[in-house]
Design an enzyme around this catalytic site. Structure first.
Site, PDB file in Angstrom:
ATOM      1  CB  SER A  38      -8.302   0.477   5.912  1.00  0.00           C
ATOM      2  OG  SER A  38      -9.173   1.611   6.008  1.00  0.00           O
TER       3      SER A  38
ATOM      4  CB  SER B  57      -8.025   3.316   3.076  1.00  0.00           C
ATOM      5  OG  SER B  57      -7.218   2.626   4.080  1.00  0.00           O
TER       6      SER B  57
ATOM      7  CE  LYS C 265      -4.175   1.700   2.774  1.00  0.00           C
ATOM      8  NZ  LYS C 265      -4.969   1.471   3.847  1.00  0.00           N
TER       9      LYS C 265
END
Lengths: 514, 495, 96
Positions: A178, A154, A79
């Site tokens: 997330s 996310s 990420k």
């Protein structure tokens, strides 16, 4: 069978036995990315040459007889909020569009030491704020099962890239769901470890007391493989827990005898999509068939979870994001335009008092930089958090939320007296269409209802595929365990995956490849 | 002070940099004077993702200081973020302590050797640990619109010590600062170097004026002004004098009381010798403190605190008392010695022990040793004469074998040439004069100076002085007081 | 508690954001809704409850006072939007 359909555990063993080179494997994933990234948009940055370079280095070292570490040449997607030395780390924000950290996050250092090939940087909601990837400043990742739908967030890119077979392993972060929510919406397995299990050093902070880094992969076994690399004490993170890391990969296949499963009744109530409820109830039957004892448990304060979370997380975020002010790194507003704007305002001022109230150039630099560098959701949360911490409101909001947080922790303690793991849905519904929550931030926040509790209580949680909706969209099963019981979660998840094949299902474009 | 129509009320906020090697929350060096931005890392330059870890030694030093200031050390303390935007604060917040500081409710005893005020205790509200900010520099001459930022200092451990508003004259304030600095240097927790910014002082000042309408009632308090930019204790004293005068004038014109206007900040202008109003930061009071989620609390048991207390060592106040009681010196003298620091006191004690006369040792240390240290700007550790050799010299002075001025000459020779007492005396041609030799010399002088002898016999003992001069001409090594003694004795015998 | 546009404007200065009138209007309504939702926490009796800042309650985590190398200056300053040879540059801090 295509390499891309093999599990990470299988691939590591092929690499170890010399039946596969890291370069070939990496090339296969890079090709998959090349082919489908135009639709999925899971990655913010893929450096093909750099990835192949790492793979070839690892192959050379293996050929020279070196130990390649537990990941030994396996590609891993990260990420885009994990600081990586010399590699642009954007957090999907204009603010950090060109930010190259001069240091490695602890998990990046661990991945490198474990022989990972860092294949690309995955898309996310800006600064990890959001549940759809629509808050990325750069692109919206699409759900591989239906590109008209959100992948969740996310860590949407992190989940989508696994579902689309663009990477076998992926690292995300989970502040209020997330990792687990996009894992559920994309039909992969994702684990949020206990707070403090994985070092946060080098993770660009959203809400420091809630953030935790964790693995996403197709199966519980693969998640175990990656968690073992990520977890461990770090003296650079004061909130890191100094406890030995179990050999997750050794134990994940061992079924749990006499497992006590607590069905969280509060999470089966209101506004739950019927397909989701049916899939969760079916999962209960699966566990019963595996010999588990299922009992109903209650988390009475869980209905206050969203309210508590949306005070604490924005408050911490408003502080953590204060550093993005254009002074030391990252985006800065155009200074000549700024000076011209102030000059015009001074000229237009009707009185000395009015002129004295104008921003100084420095204050205006801060304000313009931040207003131009942050997206709408980030600004909204900064405003909310600043308000909650401001004088006169602190006790009513922030302090109150910290007290309710303790009640939520106590609920979990009581529930874990009766159950080894808690079971429920991850999300109220399968993946929503893109744009569904546009202009309805509260509606979006409410979808975190089932996941925020684990963050507030600092416990471990895992999301694993447990069914599909009528439209063929994945549905996630949520298991939660007490602090540091990741091993229990992984074993429970693997048990489920021995009895079901939801985790093997892939979107058509992946399944049809060979 | 009684002649003034008001009472000045002063509270001091002192920031002291602790003498750790590394910073409070990262391991960058705290060394002063490095080129800009060469002592920073992801943590202290506020980079995304970096996290703080508390320096154990900084905490220990802070506890030592707090204990020496008679503070209570709560078992639980935590870290809070104080939030404001400033370019020398790269995180947008300072890690500090808000509602649960590491120490509170202490006091510091001050007194004045010159008796300008009564000995008293000044209350300490709290002392807490926090990180320092960096430095912003603006060169107006250069005419650029930009300020330059150096983050080297950012993250250096600071102890903030907040006194009660209990000082009622600039002299008391100066005495408080002097004693505080001495205490902290004795503890070796800070070098308290104001030039390098390791000790910084802000003062809160206002006036209490008797209420003309209620003579027995509480006095009228004027608005509190915070005075900054005072770069020496002398500057503090002068700024406070100035500020009291200024506030009195303002009061006479405006009759503004505490609460009528927002708190004002003024800066001391050293050259103009005035304070000037500083523009107050907008909404600066809303720091939005909240517990820093990146740090964990510190829990210290009463037992651990007691252990640190036992290791504090002897502090200045106790040391002064001991010197006075053990060596019979006056408070003024013990104050001078103790204020020079522990190393000089140790030197003094060794000397006093070896020569057996604390007062004599005190006189020589104050007059001769300190003068030389000041002249050469050296420390006692670099002083060439060790106490044992010095004691040997003082023994000769005590025995009358050397007079004070000859003794000084010997001492100078010992320092310059690095000689022993005996070698220095030999080099100076100082031979000890045998008493029989001295009697012979005095007899010859008596015989040669009948007029002086007559004067002495008439009771004018001062006349003997002339004989001493003659004796020293014949033999420079004679002890003048012994010559005087002998001459008077022999004169009275002569008939 | 309800939120006015002027509250939003004040908070925006505190947060160092510069909002357009449209943004202020939208945020006044959105933040108002969220705050109203959050107000349900008021239902819970927390009189006897201690606040919990960390779910994992660790204490006394330290590092030894040992100097480690700092970053080379050029690496520290490499991301600075505006710099000279040895420092960050920002608009004048005078009188701020």
């Amino acid at each position: 069978m295509s390499l891309l359909k093999k599990s990470a555990v299988e691939l590591v063993s092929l690499l170890r036995d010399g039946e596969l080179t890291s370069a070939d494997l990496t090339r296969a994933y890079l090709n998959q990315i090349e082919e489908h990234e135009g639709t999925i948009q899971a990655f913010l940055h893929v450096d093909r040459e750099a990835a192949l370079q790492q793979a070839e280095d690892l192959d050379r070292r293996r050929a020279a007889g070196e130990n390649m570490g537990p990941l030994g040449g396996l590609p891993v997607a990260v990420k885009d909020l994990l600081c990586t030395r010399g590699v642009t780390t954007t957090c999907a924000s204009r603010m950090l569009e060109n930010f190259r950290p001069p240091y490695d996050a602890t998990v990046i250092a661990r991945l490198k030491a474990a022989g990972a090939v860092l294949i690309g940087r995955t898309n996310m909601d800006e600064f990890a704020m959001g549940g759809s990837c629509e808050n990325s400043a750069f692109q919206t990742t699409k759900n591989p099962w239906d590109p008209e739908r959100i992948p969740g967030g996310s860590s949407g890119g992190a989940a989508a890239c696994v579902a689309a077979a663009m990477a076998p392993l992926s690292v995300g972060s989970d502040t209020g769901g997330s990792i687990r929510q996009p894992a559920a919406l994309c039909g992969v397995t994702g684990l949020k470890p206990t707070y403090g299990r994985v070092s946060r050093y080098g993770l660009v902070a959203f809400a420091s007391s809630l953030d935790q880094i964790g693995p996403l992969a197709a199966t519980a076994e693969d998640v175990a493989l990656l968690l073992e690399v990520l977890a461990g004490h770090d003296p650079l993170d004061s909130t890191s827990i100094d406890a030995p890391v179990p050999r997750y990969i050794e134990t994940v296949r061992q079924p749990l005898e006499g497992l006590r499963v607590g069905l969280v009744t509060d999470h089966l109530a209101e506004q739950l999509d019927p397909d989701v409820e049916a899939a969760v109830r079916e999962a209960v039957r699966v566990y019963e068939s595996l010999g588990a004892n299922v009992e109903e448990v209650s988390l009475p304060h869980s209905r206050y979870g969203i309210a508590t979370y949306y005070v604490i997380a924005p408050s911490e975020a408003s502080s953590n994001l204060a550093r993005y002010d254009g002074a030391h790194y990252g985006y800065r507003t155009d200074e000549s335009a700024l000076q011209a704007e102030l000059a015009a305002e001074r000229a237009a001022a009707q009185s000395e008092q009015e002129e004295a109230r104008l921003d100084t150039p420095l204050v205006r630099m801060y304000r313009k930089t931040r207003s131009e560098g942050f997206g709408a959701e980030v600004k909204r949360r900064i405003m909310l958090g600043t308000y909650a911490l401001s004088s006169g409101y602190y006790d009513a909001y922030y302090l109150k939320a910290l007290k309710v947080r303790r009640l939520i922790v106590e609920d979990y303690r009581a529930a874990f007296q009766k159950a080894d793991v808690l079971l429920g849905p991850v999300t109220p519904s399968p993946a929503m269409p893109l744009g569904h929550f546009k202009d309805d931030p509260l509606g979006m926040y409410l979808t975190d209802l089932f996941t925020v509790g684990a963050n507030l209580a600092g416990i471990a949680g895992i999301s694993l595929p447990c069914g599909q909706s009528r439209e063929g969209l994945p549905i996630g099963l949520h298991l939660q365990a007490p602090p540091l019981e990741e091993e229990r979660l992984l074993r429970a998840a693997h048990m489920f995956q021995t009895a079901t094949d939801w985790h093997r299902r892939r979107p058509d474009f992946v399944a049809s490849e060979d | 002070m009684s002649e003034l129509p008001y009472k000045i009320v002063i509270g001091l906020e002192v920031h002291v940099q602790l003498a750790t090697q590394s910073k409070l929350f990262c391991r960058c060096s705290t060394q002063f004077g490095a080129p800009p931005n060469t002592q920073t890392c992801p943590v202290c330059s506020g980079m995304p993702g970096a996290l703080p870890v508390l320096n154990r030694e900084a905490y220990r030093m802070a506890v030592r200081a707090a204990l020496a200031l008679n503070c209570e050390i709560p078992e639980f303390t935590k870290w809070d973020r104080k939030q404001y935007y400033y370019p020398d604060l790269p995180k947008g917040y300072q890690i500090s302590q808000f509602d649960l500081p590491m120490s509170q409710h202490g006091h510091l005893a001050i007194s004045d050797p010159k008796n300008r005020f009564e000995p008293k205790r000044v209350g300490i509200i709290r002392a807490h640990l926090e990180e320092d900010a960096g430095k912003s520099m603006h060169d107006e001459q250069a005419g650029t619109a930009d300020s330059r930022i150096d983050l080297n200092r950012c993250g250096t451990p600071l102890l903030e010590i907040v006194s009660e508003p209990e000082m009622y004259s600039p002299e008391e304030a100066k005495a408080y600062l002097t004693e505080l600095k001495l205490l902290l240097t004795y503890l070796e927790v800070s070098d308290c170097n104001m030039q390098e910014g390791s000790l910084r002082v802000d003062a809160n000042v206002n006036l209490h004026i008797p209420d003309p309408e209620a003579a027995d009632g509480p006095p009228i308090a004027t608005p509190i002004v915070e005075v900054k930019n005072m770069n020496s204790f002398r500057a503090v004293e002068r700024a406070l004098h100035y500020e009291a005068d200024r506030q009195w004038e303002v009061w006479q014109e405006s009759h503004q009381r505490l609460g009528d206007v927002p708190k004002q900040t003024r800066g001391w202008d050293e050259n103009a010798e005035i304070t000037r109003g500083q523009r107050s930061k907008e909404e600066s009071s809303d720091y939005r403190y909240f517990p820093d989620p990146d740090l964990v609390p510190v829990v210290m048991s009463a037992k651990e605190t007691a252990e640190i207390r036992n290791q504090l060592g002897e502090l200045p106040a106790a040391l002064r008392k001991r010197l006075e009681e053990t060596y019979g010196i006056k408070p003024y003298d013990s104050d001078v010695l103790v204020n020079q620091g522990r190393a000089l006191v140790d030197y003094y004690i060794e000397l006093a022990e070896q020569c057996g006369d604390g007062k004599l040792a005190s006189n020589w240390v104050q007059q001769d040793v300190l003068r030389l240290l000041n002249e050469r700007e050296i420390s006692i550790d670099d002083y060439a004469v060790r106490p044992s050799a010095f004691a040997e010299l003082l023994a000769k002075v005590q025995d009358g074998k050397l007079d004070t001025s000859r003794g000084r000459e010997v001492l100078a020779e010992m320092i310059e040439a690095g000689l022993s007492v005996a070698d220095a005396m030999e080099k100076l041609g100082i031979a000890e004069v045998d008493d029989s030799e001295l009697v012979e010399l005095c007899q010859s002088l008596i015989a040669a100076n009948p007029k002086i002898v007559a004067d002495i016999q008439a009771g004018n003992l001062k006349a003997a002085g002339a004989l001493i001069g003659q004796a020293k001409k014949q033999n420079p090594n004679v002890n003048p007081s012994r010559v005087r003694e002998l001459c008077i004795e022999l004169s009275s015998e002569a008939s | 508690m309800s939120l006015s546009a002027s509250d939003v404007e004040k908070v925006s200065l505190l947060a160092r954001l510069l909002l357009t009138p449209q943004e202020i209007e939208a945020l006044t309504s959105q933040l108002g809704q969220i705050v109203e939702y959050v107000d349900q926490l008021g239902e819970i009796d927390t009189e006897q409850v201690e606040p919990l800042a960390h779910a994992v309650e660790l204490v006394n985590v330290w590092a030894d006072d040992e100097v480690r190398p700092s970053l080379p200056r050029d690496e520290v300053l490499s991301g600075a939007p505006h710099r000279d040879e040895d420092s960050y540059l920002v608009p004048a801090v005078l009188g701020d």
